[in-house]
Motif scaffolding. Structure first.
Motif, PDB file in Angstrom:
ATOM      1  N   THR B 188       0.923  -1.186  -0.035  1.00 14.49           N
ATOM      2  CA  THR B 188       0.003  -0.009   0.019  1.00 14.49           C
ATOM      3  C   THR B 188       0.924   1.255  -0.066  1.00 14.49           C
ATOM      4  OG1 THR B 188      -0.257   0.490   2.581  1.00 14.49           O
ATOM      5  CG2 THR B 188      -1.617  -1.454   1.543  1.00 14.49           C
ATOM      6  N   GLU B 189       0.406   2.254  -0.428  1.00 16.11           N
ATOM      7  CA  GLU B 189       1.056   3.737  -0.317  1.00 16.11           C
ATOM      8  C   GLU B 189       1.516   3.939   0.890  1.00 16.11           C
ATOM      9  OE1 GLU B 189      -1.097   6.811  -2.731  1.00 16.11           O
ATOM     10  OE2 GLU B 189      -2.648   5.326  -2.403  1.00 16.11           O
ATOM     11  N   LYS B 190       1.102   3.578   1.943  1.00 14.52           N
ATOM     12  CA  LYS B 190       1.425   3.787   3.448  1.00 14.52           C
ATOM     13  C   LYS B 190       2.575   2.973   3.750  1.00 14.52           C
ATOM     14  CE  LYS B 190      -3.036   5.560   4.592  1.00 14.52           C
ATOM     15  NZ  LYS B 190      -4.637   5.010   5.184  1.00 14.52           N
ATOM     16  N   ASP B 191       3.014   1.937   3.223  1.00 11.78           N
ATOM     17  CA  ASP B 191       3.907   1.148   3.747  1.00 11.78           C
ATOM     18  C   ASP B 191       5.196   1.882   4.119  1.00 11.78           C
ATOM     19  OD1 ASP B 191       2.240  -0.782   3.511  1.00 11.78           O
ATOM     20  OD2 ASP B 191       3.082  -1.781   1.737  1.00 11.78           O
ATOM     21  N   GLN B 192       5.866   1.631   5.108  1.00  9.58           N
ATOM     22  CA  GLN B 192       7.363   2.013   5.521  1.00  9.58           C
ATOM     23  C   GLN B 192       7.984   1.018   6.368  1.00  9.58           C
ATOM     24  OE1 GLN B 192       7.777   6.211   6.754  1.00  9.58           O
ATOM     25  NE2 GLN B 192       5.805   7.016   5.967  1.00  9.58           N
ATOM     26  N   TRP B 193       9.148   0.693   5.686  1.00 11.19           N
ATOM     27  CA  TRP B 193       9.547  -0.488   6.237  1.00 11.19           C
ATOM     28  C   TRP B 193      11.074  -0.278   7.158  1.00 11.19           C
ATOM     29  CZ3 TRP B 193       7.852  -5.585   3.803  1.00 11.19           C
ATOM     30  CH2 TRP B 193       8.116  -6.441   4.181  1.00 11.19           C
ATOM     31  N   VAL B 238       6.311   4.072  10.452  1.00  6.47           N
ATOM     32  CA  VAL B 238       6.840   3.095  10.223  1.00  6.47           C
ATOM     33  C   VAL B 238       5.709   1.725  10.112  1.00  6.47           C
ATOM     34  CG1 VAL B 238       8.119   0.931  11.093  1.00  6.47           C
ATOM     35  CG2 VAL B 238       9.349   3.226  10.591  1.00  6.47           C
ATOM     36  N   THR B 239       5.608   1.004   9.351  1.00  2.00           N
ATOM     37  CA  THR B 239       4.366   0.079   9.356  1.00  2.00           C
ATOM     38  C   THR B 239       4.775  -1.407   9.607  1.00  2.00           C
ATOM     39  OG1 THR B 239       4.414  -0.113   6.818  1.00  2.00           O
ATOM     40  CG2 THR B 239       3.028   1.747   7.760  1.00  2.00           C
ATOM     41  N   THR B 240       6.012  -1.639   9.155  1.00  2.00           N
ATOM     42  CA  THR B 240       6.654  -3.068   9.046  1.00  2.00           C
ATOM     43  C   THR B 240       8.024  -2.979   9.617  1.00  2.00           C
ATOM     44  OG1 THR B 240       5.221  -3.193   6.978  1.00  2.00           O
ATOM     45  CG2 THR B 240       6.370  -5.036   7.669  1.00  2.00           C
ATOM     46  N   VAL B 241       8.348  -3.983  10.457  1.00  2.00           N
ATOM     47  CA  VAL B 241       9.553  -4.195  10.828  1.00  2.00           C
ATOM     48  C   VAL B 241      10.000  -5.563  10.891  1.00  2.00           C
ATOM     49  CG1 VAL B 241      11.389  -3.912  12.828  1.00  2.00           C
ATOM     50  CG2 VAL B 241       9.133  -2.401  12.671  1.00  2.00           C
ATOM     51  N   PRO B 261       0.039   2.428  16.869  1.00  2.00           N
ATOM     52  CA  PRO B 261      -0.749   2.942  15.860  1.00  2.00           C
ATOM     53  C   PRO B 261      -1.767   2.041  14.825  1.00  2.00           C
ATOM     54  CG  PRO B 261       1.226   4.162  15.677  1.00  2.00           C
ATOM     55  CD  PRO B 261       1.359   2.864  16.091  1.00  2.00           C
ATOM     56  N   THR B 262      -2.837   2.320  14.336  1.00  2.00           N
ATOM     57  CA  THR B 262      -3.542   1.445  13.717  1.00  2.00           C
ATOM     58  C   THR B 262      -2.862   1.383  12.141  1.00  2.00           C
ATOM     59  OG1 THR B 262      -4.844   3.493  12.956  1.00  2.00           O
ATOM     60  CG2 THR B 262      -5.916   2.045  14.677  1.00  2.00           C
ATOM     61  N   ASN B 263      -2.198   2.277  11.955  1.00  2.00           N
ATOM     62  CA  ASN B 263      -1.429   1.820  10.632  1.00  2.00           C
ATOM     63  C   ASN B 263      -0.243   0.787  10.648  1.00  2.00           C
ATOM     64  OD1 ASN B 263       0.443   3.461  11.713  1.00  2.00           O
ATOM     65  ND2 ASN B 263       0.761   4.819  10.138  1.00  2.00           N
ATOM     66  N   PHE B 264      -0.128   0.620  11.734  1.00  2.00           N
ATOM     67  CA  PHE B 264       1.162  -0.561  11.949  1.00  2.00           C
ATOM     68  C   PHE B 264       0.454  -1.676  11.344  1.00  2.00           C
ATOM     69  CE2 PHE B 264       3.465  -3.651  14.222  1.00  2.00           C
ATOM     70  CZ  PHE B 264       4.604  -3.434  13.761  1.00  2.00           C
ATOM     71  N   ARG B 265       1.386  -2.380  10.496  1.00  2.00           N
ATOM     72  CA  ARG B 265       1.134  -3.431   9.830  1.00  2.00           C
ATOM     73  C   ARG B 265       1.337  -4.755  10.555  1.00  2.00           C
ATOM     74  NH1 ARG B 265       1.423  -3.840   3.504  1.00  2.00           N
ATOM     75  NH2 ARG B 265       0.317  -5.604   3.906  1.00  2.00           N
ATOM     76  N   SER B 286      -1.916  -7.713  20.725  1.00  2.00           N
ATOM     77  CA  SER B 286      -2.541  -7.241  19.519  1.00  2.00           C
ATOM     78  C   SER B 286      -1.403  -6.835  18.474  1.00  2.00           C
ATOM     79  CB  SER B 286      -3.679  -6.154  19.572  1.00  2.00           C
ATOM     80  OG  SER B 286      -4.644  -6.539  20.608  1.00  2.00           O
ATOM     81  N   VAL B 287      -0.290  -7.423  18.523  1.00  4.10           N
ATOM     82  CA  VAL B 287       0.743  -7.032  17.398  1.00  4.10           C
ATOM     83  C   VAL B 287       0.657  -8.147  16.576  1.00  4.10           C
ATOM     84  CG1 VAL B 287       3.211  -6.602  17.344  1.00  4.10           C
ATOM     85  CG2 VAL B 287       2.060  -5.767  19.246  1.00  4.10           C
ATOM     86  N   PRO B 288       0.401  -7.758  15.207  1.00  3.21           N
ATOM     87  CA  PRO B 288       0.588  -8.913  14.447  1.00  3.21           C
ATOM     88  C   PRO B 288       1.975  -9.252  14.118  1.00  3.21           C
ATOM     89  CG  PRO B 288      -0.707  -6.791  13.549  1.00  3.21           C
ATOM     90  CD  PRO B 288       0.036  -6.487  14.722  1.00  3.21           C
ATOM     91  N   VAL B 289       2.117 -10.456  14.062  1.00  2.00           N
ATOM     92  CA  VAL B 289       3.463 -11.130  13.667  1.00  2.00           C
ATOM     93  C   VAL B 289       3.346 -12.014  12.347  1.00  2.00           C
ATOM     94  CG1 VAL B 289       5.359 -12.546  14.383  1.00  2.00           C
ATOM     95  CG2 VAL B 289       4.218 -10.925  15.914  1.00  2.00           C
ATOM     96  N   PHE B 290       4.089 -11.745  11.415  1.00  2.00           N
ATOM     97  CA  PHE B 290       4.329 -12.492  10.305  1.00  2.00           C
ATOM     98  C   PHE B 290       5.276 -13.264  10.341  1.00  2.00           C
ATOM     99  CE2 PHE B 290       2.169  -8.671   8.630  1.00  2.00           C
ATOM    100  CZ  PHE B 290       0.960  -8.927   8.898  1.00  2.00           C
ATOM    101  N   GLN B 291       5.375 -14.805  10.785  1.00  2.00           N
ATOM    102  CA  GLN B 291       6.281 -15.493  10.889  1.00  2.00           C
ATOM    103  C   GLN B 291       6.886 -15.903   9.580  1.00  2.00           C
ATOM    104  OE1 GLN B 291       7.908 -18.032  13.713  1.00  2.00           O
ATOM    105  NE2 GLN B 291       5.918 -19.035  14.308  1.00  2.00           N
ATOM    106  N   THR B 292       8.079 -15.959   9.329  1.00  2.00           N
ATOM    107  CA  THR B 292       8.538 -16.536   7.949  1.00  2.00           C
ATOM    108  C   THR B 292       9.583 -17.428   8.268  1.00  2.00           C
ATOM    109  OG1 THR B 292      10.182 -14.800   8.064  1.00  2.00           O
ATOM    110  CG2 THR B 292       8.255 -14.094   7.279  1.00  2.00           C
ATOM    111  N   TYR B 293      10.014 -18.140   7.293  1.00  2.00           N
ATOM    112  CA  TYR B 293      10.958 -19.032   7.163  1.00  2.00           C
ATOM    113  C   TYR B 293      11.962 -18.651   5.978  1.00  2.00           C
ATOM    114  CZ  TYR B 293      13.671 -23.416   6.195  1.00  2.00           C
ATOM    115  OH  TYR B 293      14.780 -24.178   5.745  1.00  2.00           O
ATOM    116  N   GLY B 294      13.036 -18.668   5.989  1.00  2.00           N
ATOM    117  CA  GLY B 294      13.770 -18.323   4.695  1.00  2.00           C
ATOM    118  C   GLY B 294      15.489 -18.066   5.054  1.00  2.00           C
ATOM    119  N   MET B 295      16.305 -17.765   4.334  1.00  2.00           N
ATOM    120  CA  MET B 295      17.607 -17.989   4.395  1.00  2.00           C
ATOM    121  C   MET B 295      18.403 -17.220   3.396  1.00  2.00           C
ATOM    122  SD  MET B 295      17.767 -22.120   3.596  1.00  2.00           S
ATOM    123  CE  MET B 295      16.004 -21.865   3.994  1.00  2.00           C
TER     124      MET B 295
END
Lengths: 497, 497
Positions: B188-193, B238-241, B261-265, B286-295
């Motif tokens: 989205t236009e609001k994304d800031q990583w 910042v929306t994503t860390v 804040p609500t815009n935090f993804r 209520s902190v969304p966590v996207f678990q990932t696997y990678g290397m």
């Protein structure tokens, strides 16, 4: 480097997000999992009649769940879909299925008569969706991966100019089109795209590809109906609609002084240059319009006006999508800013060529660059302004006249519902512009009104030399104006008051 | 099929959206246009010292604007960046620059002593950013296109196991990684990583690639500082860390009973399996966590838990990204659901191989499938659960013990700040698990507390046979636990109370 593959798109999507909505039609709503199940059943039946990898299958249907299944079913078999325009005459259909080397023509039940007629006239076998249901399931395994460079669809060019040629689009072309659009417009969980353009047209087909690649619901309309589209935006969560000018105009009229819901993202406007009058009308109603430029050969949009510039660069089709490039050329050299030339594009969504047209391919696609045959210019910031089709150019006493320019000006008259301008042979000037005009219901408009309006806004050589009031204009299946047909009207004086 | 090319990414991004923010650091904020200008100046200087297409250049710097310029500058020259970990010893650095055939090592000014030392010990020339500024601009034209299959970076594997090997990542690998992530998380236009992971690590580098491909601002932090990251989320948009477990835990503690804040993804969580205790802690806040696997070998995440399932499948790393595939294999055959085996992955983001390691490449990459050396299983819906590194597996009296499982259980003790479990040689059992534990400040915890807690939750052979209280754990540059180093501690009884 080994050949690039990817999991079958519908299979992967149904695995990743089985419960997401894939399709919304008037009658039903399907999840990706449901769509996958039905599609694999259809694919198994197609396999049982012997359809094999690489085989060309003509598909003849209006937008429907079965049509969607058919398109995805082809990917499970590795077969190539020749997507036929349902408005074609028998003669045209016979040409396309023969030219594209189809073994089967598969059509919706209501077209059974037509496809059987084609079977009679060619060596192509016909099968209706209903007949297909009677075929046995085959236990032949479905393809789990697609080869990215393999052809997926052949679409004949809309035929607004020249003779129809089959544009081959690979999985890679469709993939890059969908991904490049996402990089420009973004993707959110709320997105729901409405397809009122037919699926046998790249404008509709590309929405279906986006659906399965993004995991996004598509609202499938069999044809464009202003009221139904309006309702889908207002009440059914539709966020994006692909439109051509005449659809947009009609939707804006229907909207009146009302407003779309805040989750509405915008209209993706393609199918030829839009008039500034129309874009201002949309702006006035706060309806975001993303102008685009593209064609069958580029798997839909290749140039799009990014939301950042939607208001600043009104009238522009924007800049190329991220992986694409754009050049304006005159006599083989890039032009300066604001200098009109041929639009030439490059990118991974550009077709590898027309089916069985080696000479045309050699002429039009050079080192990845496609000569579009369209005229345009870039401004000083590199934004594209599409001027017109090169073949529609009117050369009058040595001056270049772009029909779209005259159309753009005259559409500023409130009484004009739609209009088309073409060149008419003229002994003195070579060619002169003439206008066909449809007047809005309940309004009156005279030749004198029009000439008075245009005199103030257009050089005298651009003034329409003849004006015909008509009750409709010739348009193709995507509502694109057929100027070639207007020229025929002129010759035959048909439909002309 | 002709070789696939694309416009240079920074060049295209600066052309498409020049005014969008590219970088935010403590000191300054740069638009893509500004970043492009500075980068091209740097590229021109690099060109003037003779750096050519295909040449390998070691880069030795912490995250900074200059480091970012350097990475993009390489793309204008077609040179390959060997991204050095700034925590390495001179000996390790010498090995990597030699092993990767570098001609130059270019480093930040504060590391001038180190890079000069490396110059002495090798045939590699050194240059600091400051010295580079004194070089003349070259007028050699910059590359307008990148070749997708060409190598862009070489990153040595973090070395949590085995000896370092240079992972080659092409433009194509980085591109597909960024695009595949977008198809999963949306754009989205609001994304800031926010990038607090170093840029010489794939977790940080991939954010930079996303920035230029999406047109998205990156907040660049030189190192992970809980307060600074917290502030950037709360007050700077910042929306994503991207985080690893220990960072997430620290951020959650800092958040306390407050809310983002609500815009935090959300937090993109990588770097090894996370404990359920931590994931529940995030859920509770209520902190969304996207678990990932990678290397490194997959150019960052290749499996991610889609937002749709973030809460239902807690503890899972999710499903493969759209163009990727995942298999769990045991003795060369796919396992059943819930059966642990080696994680094997395929997709266009997977490296073509390690630099100059033909034998390893043959062993680990077969027909596009990469053997990761990690252990995991799929559940009945195909969701991946990462169990552990295969090399960390403790085999005790014939039973498989996964250190991560014990860590997960013991981290459920409130007093435990962090912990690590490794195997210790044992005459009777072959190997037994021992635990290293850091206790939270101001809290007390005894061996008896721990054994009482674990007795209820773990089979007796999984109980830690020895417990060491320590004040910190060995971690690499991305805060990943170094179990190999724990094993050394055990041998040396170093750092152990």
């Amino acid at each position: 480097m080994s050949e690039q593959t990817m999991p079958n798109w519908l299979e992967q999507r149904a695995f990743l997000t089985p419960e997401r909505i894939a399709l919304v039609t008037e009658d039903e709503t399907l999840t990706f999992s449901e769509l996958q199940q039905r599609t694999k059943e259809m694919a198994a039946r197609l396999s049982s009649i012997g359809i094999q990898r690489g085989e060309h299958i003509a598909v003849y249907a209006k937008s429907s769940v079965e049509m969607v299944q058919m398109i995805h079913a082809l990917s499970y078999l590795g077969a190539v879909g020749v997507m036929l325009n349902t408005r074609l005459t028998i003669e045209e259909l016979v040409f396309q299925v023969t030219d594209s080397s189809c073994s089967y023509i598969i059509g919706e039940d209501s077209y059974k008569g037509t496809i059987e007629e084609i079977e009679k006239q060619t060596e192509v076998q016909s099968l209706s969706f209903e007949e297909l249901k009677d075929c046995q399931d085959s236990s032949i395994p479905m393809l789990e991966e697609v080869k990215m460079e393999a052809p997926y669809t052949i679409l004949y060019t809309s035929g607004t100019t020249g003779s129809p040629k089959g544009v081959m689009l690979s999985y890679s072309n469709h993939w890059w089109s969908a991904v490049s659009s996402a990089l420009n417009l973004g993707i959110t969980e709320k997105d729901q795209w409405l397809a009122a353009l037919p699926l046998f047209h790249v404008g509709g087909l590309s929405i279906l590809m986006k659906s399965v690649i993004y995991g996004m619901p598509v609202h499938l309309h069999t044809s464009f109906d202003t009221e139904a589209v309006h309702d889908a935006i207002m009440n059914k969560g539709v966020t994006t609609v692909s439109v051509v000018s005449v659809m947009l105009d009609s939707l804006l009229d229907r909207l009146g002084s009302d407003h779309y819901p805040t989750n509405f993202r915008g209209m993706l406007l393609g199918g030829g240059p839009a008039s500034e009058a129309l874009l201002h009308k949309a702006k006035k109603k706060s309806v975001p319009v993303f102008q685009t430029y593209g064609m069958t050969e580029t798997a839909s949009q290749i140039v799009t006006l990014s939301p950042d510039y939607a208001l600043d660069k009104i009238g522009s089709a924007g800049k190329p999508l991220f992986p694409a490039q754009l050049s304006i050329e005159l006599d083989g050299k890039p032009t300066n800013a604001h200098e009109v030339g041929e639009i030439v594009v490059k990118g991974p969504m550009v077709t590898t060529g027309y089916y069985r047209r080696p000479e045309t391919n050699e002429e039009t696609i050079q080192q990845g660059w496609l000569r579009t045959g369209d005229l345009g210019y870039k401004d000083e910031d590199g934004f594209l302004y599409v001027v017109d089709r090169r073949k529609d150019l009117i050369i009058s006493g040595g001056e270049n006249i772009y029909p779209a320019e005259i159309e753009g000006v005259l559409s500023g008259l409130d009484q004009v519902k739609e209009l088309g301008v073409v060149g008419k042979k003229d002994e003195k000037w070579g060619s002169v512009p003439v206008a066909f005009i449809v007047v809005r219901k309940g309004m009156t408009l005279t030749r004198e009104d029009i000439l008075a309006f245009s005199k103030e806004r257009l050089a005298s050589y651009k003034q329409p030399k003849e004006i015909y009031f008509v009750d409709h204009l010739p348009r193709n299946a995507t509502n694109k104006l057929l100027r070639r047909e207007l020229a025929n009207w002129l010759k035959q004086r048909r439909n002309v008051q």
